[in-house]
Design an enzyme around this catalytic site. Sequence first.
Site, short mmCIF file in Angstrom:
data_model
loop_
_atom_site.label_atom_id
_atom_site.label_comp_id
_atom_site.label_asym_id
_atom_site.label_seq_id
_atom_site.Cartn_x
_atom_site.Cartn_y
_atom_site.Cartn_z
CB CYS A 59 -0.90 -0.04 1.23
SG CYS A 59 -1.74 1.50 1.61
CB CYS A 62 0.66 1.49 4.17
SG CYS A 62 -1.09 1.06 4.20
#
Length: 140
Positions: A59, A62
Site C-alpha cells: 500500500c 501505508c
Amino acid sequence: MGNCVANKSQAKDSDSEHDVEFAAGNVKLITTKEAWDQYLEEARRDGKIVIANFSATWCGPCKVIAPYYCELSEKYTSMMFLLVDVDELTEFSTSWDIKATPTFFFLKDGQQLDKLVGANKPELQKKIVAINDSLPECKQ
C-alpha cells in the site's frame, strides 16, 4: 487523504523491507493473535493507550505514513504503537472490519476510543495529541 482498499491479489514486498520501513522506532510488529493479546494485556497493566496501525506492505499511502508513525512512537513513549500487516493476519484484520489501509485504532483497555482511516498525518497527530493530553498522568 490516501488509503488503499484491501486487495489480497497485490504482490507483497519482502519481510525484511516490511520490518525496516514499517516497524522502526518503538513500533511493535504483531505477527500472531497471541502477540496482539500479550501487548494489549501489557498496555492494560501499564495503563497505556494503544495505537494499532492496520497496514499493508504493498500500500503506497501505508509506506508514506510508516516513517511518521515510527517517529510518533518515539515521541509519545507513554503510548504503545502496534503494527498489524493485514495480509499476514487476514482473519484477525477482518475481525476488526478493516476496509482500507492504513486504518488506525486508538484503544484503552482493549476498547476502541477512536479510529482513523487513511494516511492523514495531521489528523493522526491531532488524535494522538488529544488522547495524550487527556491522560491523567502524562509522561511527556
